[in-house]
Design an enzyme around this catalytic site. Structure first.
Site, mmCIF file in Angstrom:
data_model
loop_
_atom_site.group_PDB
_atom_site.id
_atom_site.type_symbol
_atom_site.label_atom_id
_atom_site.label_comp_id
_atom_site.label_asym_id
_atom_site.label_seq_id
_atom_site.Cartn_x
_atom_site.Cartn_y
_atom_site.Cartn_z
ATOM 1 N N GLU A 119 0.808 -1.218 0.000
ATOM 2 C CA GLU A 119 0.000 0.000 0.000
ATOM 3 C C GLU A 119 0.838 1.263 0.000
ATOM 4 O O GLU A 119 0.501 2.261 -0.617
ATOM 5 C CB GLU A 119 -0.920 0.020 1.232
ATOM 6 C CG GLU A 119 -2.029 -1.003 1.184
ATOM 7 C CD GLU A 119 -2.944 -0.898 2.383
ATOM 8 O OE1 GLU A 119 -3.278 0.233 2.764
ATOM 9 O OE2 GLU A 119 -3.313 -1.940 2.942
ATOM 10 N N ARG A 128 -2.536 -1.871 13.894
ATOM 11 C CA ARG A 128 -4.002 -1.958 13.969
ATOM 12 C C ARG A 128 -4.365 -3.337 14.510
ATOM 13 O O ARG A 128 -4.446 -4.306 13.760
ATOM 14 C CB ARG A 128 -4.645 -1.701 12.604
ATOM 15 C CG ARG A 128 -4.423 -0.279 12.105
ATOM 16 C CD ARG A 128 -5.167 -0.001 10.800
ATOM 17 N NE ARG A 128 -4.958 1.373 10.378
ATOM 18 C CZ ARG A 128 -4.003 1.771 9.557
ATOM 19 N NH1 ARG A 128 -3.154 0.872 9.055
ATOM 20 N NH2 ARG A 128 -3.879 3.041 9.216
ATOM 21 N N HIS A 183 -3.400 -10.382 14.729
ATOM 22 C CA HIS A 183 -2.109 -9.721 14.884
ATOM 23 C C HIS A 183 -1.716 -9.706 16.350
ATOM 24 O O HIS A 183 -2.554 -9.705 17.242
ATOM 25 C CB HIS A 183 -2.171 -8.281 14.373
ATOM 26 C CG HIS A 183 -2.942 -8.127 13.108
ATOM 27 N ND1 HIS A 183 -2.605 -8.779 11.956
ATOM 28 C CD2 HIS A 183 -4.050 -7.401 12.815
ATOM 29 C CE1 HIS A 183 -3.474 -8.466 11.001
ATOM 30 N NE2 HIS A 183 -4.360 -7.643 11.501
ATOM 31 N N TYR A 196 2.583 -4.520 13.374
ATOM 32 C CA TYR A 196 1.412 -3.864 12.786
ATOM 33 C C TYR A 196 0.591 -3.157 13.863
ATOM 34 O O TYR A 196 0.311 -3.718 14.925
ATOM 35 C CB TYR A 196 0.557 -4.894 12.058
ATOM 36 C CG TYR A 196 -0.512 -4.274 11.194
ATOM 37 C CD1 TYR A 196 -0.178 -3.372 10.188
ATOM 38 C CD2 TYR A 196 -1.846 -4.602 11.373
ATOM 39 C CE1 TYR A 196 -1.152 -2.814 9.390
ATOM 40 C CE2 TYR A 196 -2.826 -4.049 10.572
ATOM 41 C CZ TYR A 196 -2.470 -3.151 9.585
ATOM 42 O OH TYR A 196 -3.444 -2.587 8.795
ATOM 43 N N ASP A 225 -5.261 -6.449 7.319
ATOM 44 C CA ASP A 225 -6.541 -6.176 7.965
ATOM 45 C C ASP A 225 -7.632 -6.171 6.895
ATOM 46 O O ASP A 225 -7.371 -6.459 5.726
ATOM 47 C CB ASP A 225 -6.520 -4.864 8.758
ATOM 48 C CG ASP A 225 -6.157 -3.660 7.894
ATOM 49 O OD1 ASP A 225 -6.141 -3.794 6.651
ATOM 50 O OD2 ASP A 225 -5.892 -2.584 8.446
ATOM 51 N N ASP A 264 -1.813 -4.329 3.663
ATOM 52 C CA ASP A 264 -1.878 -4.444 5.125
ATOM 53 C C ASP A 264 -2.736 -5.638 5.549
ATOM 54 O O ASP A 264 -3.753 -5.955 4.910
ATOM 55 C CB ASP A 264 -2.458 -3.165 5.734
ATOM 56 C CG ASP A 264 -1.466 -2.011 5.699
ATOM 57 O OD1 ASP A 264 -0.306 -2.246 5.331
ATOM 58 O OD2 ASP A 264 -1.855 -0.877 6.048
ATOM 59 N N GLU A 276 -9.262 -3.716 5.432
ATOM 60 C CA GLU A 276 -9.043 -2.760 4.340
ATOM 61 C C GLU A 276 -7.953 -3.262 3.406
ATOM 62 O O GLU A 276 -8.072 -3.166 2.182
ATOM 63 C CB GLU A 276 -8.678 -1.381 4.914
ATOM 64 C CG GLU A 276 -9.774 -0.727 5.733
ATOM 65 C CD GLU A 276 -11.026 -0.445 4.922
ATOM 66 O OE1 GLU A 276 -10.915 -0.046 3.746
ATOM 67 O OE2 GLU A 276 -12.126 -0.630 5.479
#
Length: 785
Positions: free
Chosen positions: A40, A330, A376, A328, A115, A113, A117
């Site tokens: 990203e 998030r 995570h 990470y 997650d 990433d 998104e």
């Protein structure tokens, strides 16, 4: 997946057969061109590119590449909520470069990433590339050379359930925003927005403000005795009267106690000692990191996430090159990988001694129970040996502060508890009044040798903050220096700080920790809230918006419903619920509420229309009413449009503010006025002198060094910023100049910029150096629309 017509196609494209791996653990690539890795962030692309060398091509999507269209709903409700995805404006070139690289690539690794998104971005990229046989999905929970090598050695496939959960959330938010926001345009003014989670967060702030206004303080009194023993002073407080908690509601009650104990001896009746353990806090989750950074560093949630993103993506630390410093950022989990636990225990023993290492690793459980997404680890340094002070010279100020906070919290989480000795001494005076003195001694500092949790107003003080009392035994008589009554009043609940709001959102299950920064940012950008002394207060506009949305959609914009929707989205990700089922259950009551909206009633609720019934149209003498048009609500003749009489609704405008500016045409003082397009400088000699000019932004023109930069508008109404000496000086920029000092050249002025990947940052107007705000500097402001 996304729709009925694309489910099989998607599975075929994104399905991945495991490839044979070499002994080193990297995927054996087919002959041909380089392997392509898609991430990203450009920063992450650079970091990974340095690890892998010329055998790989690394491309960055710079956030999402496909989304619902901006100027239409983009969701076919009647066709099972079928979404219409289009390439995001400005991303066509990026997508073309990725597709071009994919054609000649021997293998394609989607490393967005880890997650929802990121999974959705990977899915959109896979859909556009179209060669499912070469596509693999890899997850990078940290950006280190070993982590990248390990991920390439164990590729997987796109998680369709995560994509479905993200898609359901995106469509939910689109349905609410696209259908509810126009109600605000019609009843309040254009340009406002409502959001599924944003409006509930606003409701919390508004309701807290209402509670503060309604609060009636109650008087109460406390009694303190200033005592002395063995040359040490200490305080004992009235604890009980006749064995019960004292209720002193007036000065008379308080003085009655003072009079009763005046002259009476204070003799120790009982001494009690107890040992307490104060355990360390777990390593950070997204939410607790935002809270602690707000308390300790004064960072906003968006600033915290922006800096954490940069630490995760990679920083050049010198001999090791670019490396991700943290895992990470998030995550809801407080879990730590076994190898990281071994490393931190070894570090603690070598640095602080074996006495600070617990017999077995400290284990933590998440407060959110089943709702925690445990994919995570907790947020931790990727290498505990990389101490903050060692890399400080390589980090920007914000990066160092946040890295130090994360590093200290993680190391402290695996240290022994602090041991406290709490001593209390009771004094039974006049056989009725029990005074108690208490103090604490830290007998072993444990994790507090490295880390102390932050507190803010409203938080309960810790035991270790109580000063120790002298050594006392039963029967000791102490010296009474004074007995003092103290008046108090109960206080209303405090306004939310950013840390407190994040904590409350998490407690109630509103939104996800990864979305808190954008929620709060939207409330500020829409001017629904202001921040004073780091506390949120709703603006009049915010209260109006909140009240209207809650009245129209009482079952949608409430805590319980929003929390339940988050649980259902989690069930979609777990495969326990279909994404269309979530949307169907939501749409029916929401659409029903939409169909019953009375726009005129909303306008009357949003505006002060007292006396309108008595007014008459000056054209035909008919009554006046309220209507809604392209530019919002207005007053019109009931015979409109046959009768063309209209007038704007009254709006409370701020009073003129005096300035030190002087009119360049007549020499009169100028004041700041507020008009349709915002603030401007106007001559006080109006109407004799009609000179006006934009309000300077506090930044000198970097081209002529004489004029001031100010906001201006194009003929089409778009805001830009230019020199006040125009046309003599033609400097202009689309990005708002802010008076912050560039750390590279020292110029006092930088453009406020923002991207989805980098967040908010500054670019110097003189030397083009890019940087983030230091403590005390202004945060970038949103551009005027």
């Amino acid at each position: 997946m996304a729709t009925k017509t694309t489910t099989k196609k998607t599975t075929r494209k994104t399905g991945t057969k495991r490839k044979a791996t070499t002994r080193k653990g990297t995927t054996k690539r087919t002959s041909g061109g380089k392997a392509l890795i898609v991430v990203e962030s450009p920063t992450k692309a650079t970091t990974i590119g340095r690890y892998l060398g010329s055998a790989y091509t690394v491309k960055a999507t710079v956030g999402h590449v496909r989304d619902l269209p901006q100027r239409e709903l983009g969701v076919d409700v009647d066709q099972g909520f079928k979404p219409k995805y289009v390439t995001i404006r400005g991303k066509a070139k990026t997508l073309s470069e990725i597709k071009r690289a994919a054609k000649s690539a021997s293998a394609i690794f989607l490393a967005t990433d880890p997650d929802r998104e990121g999974e959705a971005i990977a899915w959109h990229v896979a859909e556009q590339i179209g060669d499912g046989d070469k596509i693999r999905r890899i997850l990078l929970h940290e950006i280190t050379k070993d982590a990248v090598s390990e991920a390439l050695g164990a590729p997987g496939q796109i998680d369709a359930r995560k994509v479905d959960a993200q898609q359901a959330r995106r469509i939910l938010d689109r349905l609410v925003g696209y259908k509810a926001s126009p109600l605000l345009w019609k009843s309040v003014k254009t340009g406002l927005s409502a959001g599924r989670v944003q409006t509930v967060a606003l409701r919390l702030i508004v309701e807290r403000e209402e509670a503060i206004r309604k609060f009636v303080p109650q008087e109460y009194w406390s009694i303190e005795a200033d005592l002395e023993h063995a040359a040490q002073t200490f305080v004992a407080k009235l604890h009980k009267v006749d064995g019960h908690k004292p209720t002193l509601g007036s000065e008379t009650d308080a003085h009655a106690v003072v009079d009763a104990v005046r002259g009476e001896p204070f003799v120790v009746s009982e001494v009690a000692e107890r040992k307490r353990r104060k355990n360390p806090s777990p390593p950070f989750t997204t939410s607790t990191l935002q809270q602690e950074a707000a308390k300790k560093l004064g960072f906003s949630a968006s600033r915290t996430m922006r800096v954490a993103q940069s630490l995760y993506e990679g920083v050049d630390v010198g001999t090791d090159g670019a490396v991700g410093l943290i895992t990470y950022m998030r995550t809801d989990s407080v879990r730590t990988a076994p190898q990281a636990l071994d490393a931190v225990r070894e570090f603690i023993a070598g640095t602080y001694g074996n006495g600070y290492v617990p017999e077995r690793p400290n284990a933590y459980s998440s407060r959110r129970g089943a709702r925690v997404q445990d994919a995570h680890e907790a947020i931790r340094p990727t290498d505990v040996q990389r101490r903050p002070e060692v890399v400080k010279a390589r980090l920007e100020s914000d990066q160092f502060k946040l890295y130090q906070l994360i590093w200290q919290r993680f190391v402290a989480s695996q240290m022994r508890p602090a041991l406290l000795k709490v001593t209390s001494a009771d004094f039974l005076v006049a056989d009725r009044y029990l005074f108690r003195a208490a103090g604490t001694i830290v007998t072993f500092d444990g994790y507090q040798k490295l880390y102390h949790e932050a507190r803010e107003r409203g938080d309960r003080p810790g035991l270790e903050e109580e000063p120790p009392i002298p050594q006392l035994t039963a029967g000791d008589r102490v010296t009474v220096r004074a007995v003092t009554p103290n008046q108090h009043f109960t206080e209303p609940p405090p306004r939310f700080s950013e840390a407190a709001l994040v904590k409350e959102l998490e407690r109630l299950g509103i939104g996800r920790p990864s979305t808190y920064a954008s929620i709060i940012g939207t409330l500020r950008q829409r001017h629904y809230v202001t921040i004073t002394d780091r506390r949120f207060s709703p603006t009049k506009l915010g209260e109006t918006v909140g009240a209207l949305m809650v009245r129209v959609f009482p079952d949608i914009f409430n805590v319980e419903f929003t929390s339940r929707m988050e649980e259902e989205l989690d069930k979609v990700e777990d495969g326990d619920l279909g994404w269309r089922d979530v949307l169907t259950d939501f749409w029916a009551p929401f659409n029903d509420a939409l169909s019953q909206v009375d726009t005129e009633a909303l306008i009357r609720e949003a505006h002060d229309l007292e006396g309108l019934e008595k007014e008459r149209c000056p054209n035909d003498g008919a009554a006046l009413t309220v209507r809604s048009g392209r530019f919002g609500p207005f007053i019109a003749c009931v015979n409109y449009p046959e009768c063309r009489y209209t007038k704007p609704l009254k709006r409370d405008r701020p009073p003129d503010r005096p300035t030190d500016e002087v009119c360049s045409e007549c020499g009169s003082p100028m004041v700041i006025k507020t008009g349709r397009y915002g603030e401007f400088l106007a001559c006080t000699a109006y109407p004799k002198c009609k000179h006006t000019r934009p309000v300077p932004l506090g930044v000198k023109c970097p081209k002529c060094h004489t004029g001031d930069l100010a906001a201006r508008r194009t003929k089409r109404g778009r805001t830009f910023y230019g020199c006040s000496r125009y046309p003599d000086c033609d400097f202009s920029t689309w990005h708002r100049p802010t008076p912050v000092v560039c750390p590279s050249c020292g110029f006092n002025g930088a453009e406020s910029r923002s991207t989805k990947t980098r967040g908010d940052y500054f670019r110097c107007l003189r030397c083009q150096h890019e940087f983030v705000a230091e403590d005390g500097a202004a945060e970038p402001e949103p551009a005027l629309s």
